[in-house]
Design a protein around this motif. Sequence first.
Motif, short mmCIF file in Angstrom:
data_model
loop_
_atom_site.label_atom_id
_atom_site.label_comp_id
_atom_site.label_asym_id
_atom_site.label_seq_id
_atom_site.Cartn_x
_atom_site.Cartn_y
_atom_site.Cartn_z
N VAL A 85 70.01 -46.24 -40.69
CA VAL A 85 70.16 -44.80 -40.48
C VAL A 85 68.90 -44.07 -40.94
N GLY A 86 68.36 -44.48 -42.08
CA GLY A 86 67.13 -43.86 -42.58
C GLY A 86 65.96 -44.06 -41.64
N VAL A 87 65.83 -45.24 -41.09
CA VAL A 87 64.74 -45.52 -40.15
C VAL A 87 64.91 -44.66 -38.90
N ALA A 88 66.13 -44.52 -38.41
CA ALA A 88 66.38 -43.71 -37.22
C ALA A 88 66.07 -42.24 -37.49
N VAL A 89 66.43 -41.75 -38.67
CA VAL A 89 66.14 -40.35 -39.02
C VAL A 89 64.63 -40.12 -39.11
N LEU A 90 63.93 -41.03 -39.78
CA LEU A 90 62.48 -40.87 -39.90
C LEU A 90 61.78 -40.97 -38.54
N ALA A 91 62.26 -41.84 -37.67
CA ALA A 91 61.69 -41.93 -36.32
C ALA A 91 61.95 -40.63 -35.55
N GLY A 92 63.13 -40.08 -35.72
CA GLY A 92 63.46 -38.81 -35.06
C GLY A 92 62.63 -37.65 -35.57
N LEU A 93 62.27 -37.69 -36.85
CA LEU A 93 61.43 -36.63 -37.42
C LEU A 93 59.96 -36.82 -37.08
N SER A 94 59.51 -38.06 -37.00
CA SER A 94 58.08 -38.29 -36.78
C SER A 94 57.66 -38.05 -35.33
N THR A 95 58.57 -38.22 -34.39
CA THR A 95 58.21 -38.01 -32.99
C THR A 95 57.79 -36.56 -32.72
N PRO A 96 58.58 -35.55 -33.11
CA PRO A 96 58.10 -34.18 -32.91
C PRO A 96 56.85 -33.86 -33.73
N LEU A 97 56.71 -34.50 -34.88
CA LEU A 97 55.52 -34.28 -35.70
C LEU A 97 54.26 -34.75 -34.97
N VAL A 98 54.32 -35.95 -34.38
CA VAL A 98 53.18 -36.49 -33.64
C VAL A 98 52.87 -35.59 -32.44
N LEU A 99 53.90 -35.18 -31.72
CA LEU A 99 53.69 -34.30 -30.56
C LEU A 99 53.05 -32.98 -30.98
N SER A 100 53.53 -32.39 -32.07
CA SER A 100 52.99 -31.10 -32.48
C SER A 100 51.57 -31.23 -33.01
N VAL A 101 51.26 -32.27 -33.76
CA VAL A 101 49.91 -32.44 -34.29
C VAL A 101 48.90 -32.59 -33.16
N HIS A 102 49.20 -33.46 -32.19
CA HIS A 102 48.25 -33.66 -31.10
C HIS A 102 48.15 -32.42 -30.22
N THR A 103 49.23 -31.70 -30.06
CA THR A 103 49.19 -30.49 -29.26
C THR A 103 48.37 -29.40 -29.94
N VAL A 104 48.55 -29.23 -31.24
CA VAL A 104 47.80 -28.20 -31.97
C VAL A 104 46.31 -28.53 -31.98
N ILE A 105 45.97 -29.79 -32.19
CA ILE A 105 44.56 -30.17 -32.17
C ILE A 105 43.96 -29.93 -30.79
N SER A 106 44.71 -30.26 -29.76
CA SER A 106 44.19 -30.04 -28.41
C SER A 106 44.04 -28.55 -28.12
N PHE A 107 44.94 -27.72 -28.67
CA PHE A 107 44.78 -26.27 -28.51
C PHE A 107 43.53 -25.78 -29.21
N ASP A 108 43.20 -26.37 -30.36
CA ASP A 108 41.95 -26.00 -31.03
C ASP A 108 40.76 -26.22 -30.12
N PHE A 109 40.74 -27.34 -29.42
CA PHE A 109 39.66 -27.60 -28.48
C PHE A 109 39.74 -26.69 -27.26
N ALA A 110 40.96 -26.45 -26.78
CA ALA A 110 41.13 -25.68 -25.55
C ALA A 110 40.69 -24.23 -25.70
N VAL A 111 40.81 -23.66 -26.89
CA VAL A 111 40.41 -22.26 -27.07
C VAL A 111 38.97 -22.13 -27.54
N ALA A 112 38.27 -23.26 -27.69
CA ALA A 112 36.87 -23.21 -28.10
C ALA A 112 36.01 -22.62 -26.99
#
Length: 149
Positions: free
Chosen positions: A39-66
């Motif tokens: 259960v703990g592994v499933a919860v952490l996987a569920g939390l890390s997926t949106p984290l990875v998506l948001s981190v890469h999206t925010v970094i790409s937005f940093d480049f996109a608005v440059a």
Amino acid sequence: MIPDFGTLRDRATLPAAKYIYGLLSLAGAVDAALDPLRVGVAVLAGLSTPLVLSVHTVISFDFAVAAMAGWHTTIFPPYFVAGAVYSGFAMVLTLAIPIRKFYHLEDLITLRHLDNMSKVMLATGSIVAYGYAMEVFMSWYSASHWESS
């Protein structure tokens, strides 16, 4: 590794292998104790997926608005996320295939696993290729003096 030995025990075809993997998996006596871990592994996987998506999206937005030529494009968020998934799966396959063969883990890492990972790589690789194509097309279509070189 106790759950892994349990999986190997369930997939083994030779009686001796079933017995040895059964001993190493503690004969399933700890399966109930591992439920909170699963259960703990499933919860952490569920939390890390949106984290990875948001981190890469925010970094790409940093480049996109440059204001740098070639960097301000709206294709970057899906392009970065697909590139991250693609390179992550490539790394896992690069390590898993030799390890599978060297340690004789064909019963644990099956061809079905490799096939499914290959399909994910095909899909994300196609998205990355589309991103490359749009990058070239947009630099041509915009007729920007800064992107033509």
